[in-house]
Design a protein around this motif. Structure first.
Motif, PDB file in Angstrom:
ATOM      1  N   THR B  72     119.976 108.058  45.923  1.00 37.78           N
ATOM      2  CA  THR B  72     120.693 106.785  46.099  1.00 37.78           C
ATOM      3  C   THR B  72     121.643 106.535  44.936  1.00 37.78           C
ATOM      4  O   THR B  72     122.775 106.074  45.127  1.00 37.78           O
ATOM      5  N   THR B  75     124.725 108.729  45.379  1.00 39.97           N
ATOM      6  CA  THR B  75     125.580 108.227  46.470  1.00 39.97           C
ATOM      7  C   THR B  75     126.319 106.963  46.048  1.00 39.97           C
ATOM      8  O   THR B  75     127.545 106.853  46.206  1.00 39.97           O
ATOM      9  N   ASP B  76     125.580 106.003  45.503  1.00 37.60           N
ATOM     10  CA  ASP B  76     126.166 104.692  45.206  1.00 37.60           C
ATOM     11  C   ASP B  76     127.184 104.770  44.068  1.00 37.60           C
ATOM     12  O   ASP B  76     128.292 104.221  44.173  1.00 37.60           O
ATOM     13  N   ALA B  79     130.305 106.457  45.140  1.00 39.90           N
ATOM     14  CA  ALA B  79     131.124 105.573  45.994  1.00 39.90           C
ATOM     15  C   ALA B  79     131.875 104.540  45.157  1.00 39.90           C
ATOM     16  O   ALA B  79     133.057 104.262  45.404  1.00 39.90           O
ATOM     17  N   ARG B  83     136.047 104.103  44.657  1.00 39.27           N
ATOM     18  CA  ARG B  83     136.766 102.833  44.821  1.00 39.27           C
ATOM     19  C   ARG B  83     137.551 102.493  43.547  1.00 39.27           C
ATOM     20  O   ARG B  83     138.703 102.064  43.609  1.00 39.27           O
ATOM     21  N   LEU B 158     136.597  93.900  41.675  1.00 42.07           N
ATOM     22  CA  LEU B 158     135.805  95.115  41.904  1.00 42.07           C
ATOM     23  C   LEU B 158     134.539  95.094  41.049  1.00 42.07           C
ATOM     24  O   LEU B 158     133.449  95.422  41.524  1.00 42.07           O
ATOM     25  N   GLU B 161     132.140  92.853  42.560  1.00 45.20           N
ATOM     26  CA  GLU B 161     131.595  93.437  43.784  1.00 45.20           C
ATOM     27  C   GLU B 161     130.498  94.454  43.453  1.00 45.20           C
ATOM     28  O   GLU B 161     129.539  94.624  44.209  1.00 45.20           O
ATOM     29  N   PRO B 164     126.174  93.240  42.217  1.00 46.92           N
ATOM     30  CA  PRO B 164     124.931  93.217  43.007  1.00 46.92           C
ATOM     31  C   PRO B 164     124.298  94.601  43.151  1.00 46.92           C
ATOM     32  O   PRO B 164     123.078  94.709  43.260  1.00 46.92           O
ATOM     33  N   ALA B 165     125.131  95.650  43.158  1.00 42.15           N
ATOM     34  CA  ALA B 165     124.590  97.013  43.263  1.00 42.15           C
ATOM     35  C   ALA B 165     123.765  97.332  42.017  1.00 42.15           C
ATOM     36  O   ALA B 165     122.649  97.846  42.114  1.00 42.15           O
ATOM     37  N   ALA B 168     120.551  95.335  42.108  1.00 37.55           N
ATOM     38  CA  ALA B 168     119.593  95.881  43.083  1.00 37.55           C
ATOM     39  C   ALA B 168     118.989  97.185  42.573  1.00 37.55           C
ATOM     40  O   ALA B 168     117.794  97.433  42.750  1.00 37.55           O
ATOM     41  N   HIS B 169     119.817  98.024  41.946  1.00 35.07           N
ATOM     42  CA  HIS B 169     119.292  99.274  41.367  1.00 35.07           C
ATOM     43  C   HIS B 169     118.238  98.970  40.299  1.00 35.07           C
ATOM     44  O   HIS B 169     117.212  99.641  40.206  1.00 35.07           O
ATOM     45  N   GLU B 171     116.332  96.283  40.050  1.00 36.00           N
ATOM     46  CA  GLU B 171     115.106  95.783  40.687  1.00 36.00           C
ATOM     47  C   GLU B 171     114.326  96.935  41.334  1.00 36.00           C
ATOM     48  O   GLU B 171     113.098  97.015  41.245  1.00 36.00           O
ATOM     49  N   HIS B 172     115.071  97.839  41.977  1.00 41.19           N
ATOM     50  CA  HIS B 172     114.466  99.012  42.630  1.00 41.19           C
ATOM     51  C   HIS B 172     113.767  99.890  41.583  1.00 41.19           C
ATOM     52  O   HIS B 172     112.623 100.325  41.776  1.00 41.19           O
TER      53      HIS B 172
END
Lengths: 120, 184
Positions: B72, B75-76, B79, B83, B158, B161, B164-165, B168-169, B171-172
């Motif tokens: 993950t 990938t993230d 990405a 961008r 950007l 944006e 949050p990723a 979340a990473h 927290e994960h």
């Protein structure tokens, strides 16, 4: 003057009632509201959240998940009975829900993302 | 805190203090000292580092949970960098190397060297611990330096944006650290 026979009156009433049943049933069929047409609901995935995070739908409705984030996400049932697979950025995935009941789901790639779906 | 996590936290603390003198003391309105080209370089470097460490983890991790997390991350962060690259190209900005980016790269080199010496479940724990510290530090850098310092509205958007990723990473990674510690 003759008195009406109570027994005969009851028989006529019963006959009339039986004749009225089909008519009443047909009338009921005509007047019953048609079941609502299936609806389409959109869940937007943005900022690592499902929006709305809780959604109530009717059986037969379609839910479309649209990914507005920079990275891929999934919508995966917690029970494992349905799974979108990877939804790319700006991609979408849809599913028709027929079985009633709650259906919580999460993003298999980012398990902190969770949401609730209720089919009722 | 493992040596890798401690080193990462220290490197990012240096980043925060060097980029914005007021950030370390919770100061308000401290003048950001990075240009947009430098902020873009820091962002691209931070993402690229986590992709590199993620590839290392795919080779060295023994558990599926750590490997899935690494996939993950690759990938993230790939990405996000695609961008960022597209935005820089459109804006005609060439990301500029700077002391903050170099500090991040030095920290990554040390983290990679330390992970290379770990095996099995110990590798998984060290990798995830490092990811917790790294994402915590990157989140603080975003909030304290990068987002408030970006002058270009699209660059700032950007970065917002992406926030949050990173959250979340983090927290994960924390959840995964708990699972690994409990032996699940």
């Amino acid at each position: 003057m003759s008195t009406p026979d109570p027994g005969r009156s009851r028989v006529w009433l019963a006959v009339l009632s039986l004749l009225a049943v089909p008519w009443a049933l047909e009338a009921a069929t005509w007047s019953a509201p048609a079941p609502p047409a299936p609806r389409r609901h959109v869940v937007e995935i943005r900022g690592f959240e499902y929006r709305p995070a809780a959604l109530r739908i009717a059986p037969g409705d379609t839910v479309v998940w649209v990914n507005r984030d920079v990275v891929p996400h999934t919508a995966s049932a917690t029970k494992g009975d349905w799974d979108s697979g990877s939804i790319p950025p700006e991609g979408s995935w849809r599913r028709v829900f027929t079985a009633e009941g709650p259906a919580s789901y999460l993003c298999a790639l980012h398990p902190t993302m969770k949401a609730e779906l209720t089919v009722r | 805190m493992t040596p890798i996590a401690r080193q990462t936290a220290l490197a990012l603390a240096v980043v925060l203090c060097s980029a914005s003198p007021g950030a370390g003391q919770g100061g308000q309105g401290a003048a950001p000292s990075l240009s947009d080209a430098e902020i873009a370089h820091v962002a691209v470097t931070a993402n690229a580092i986590d992709v590199e460490i993620g590839k290392l983890a795919l080779e060295g991790a023994s558990g599926e949970a750590a490997r899935a997390f690494a996939r993950t991350m690759i990938t993230d962060h790939t990405a996000v960098n695609e961008r960022a690259g597209a935005l820089a190209k459109r804006l005609g900005v060439t990301p500029a190397d700077n002391a903050v980016s170099r500090s991040l790269q030095e920290g990554a080199a040390q983290a990679k060297a330390q992970l290379a010496g770990a095996r099995g479940a110990a590798f998984d724990r060290a990798y995830v611990e490092r990811e917790v510290a790294y994402h915590q530090a990157v989140l603080e850098a975003l909030d304290g330096v990068l987002i408030p310092g970006a002058r270009n509205a699209e660059l700032r958007a950007l970065l917002r944006e992406v926030r949050p990723a990173i959250a979340a990473h983090l927290e994960h990674a924390r959840s995964l650290r708990g699972s690994l510690a409990a032996g699940r």
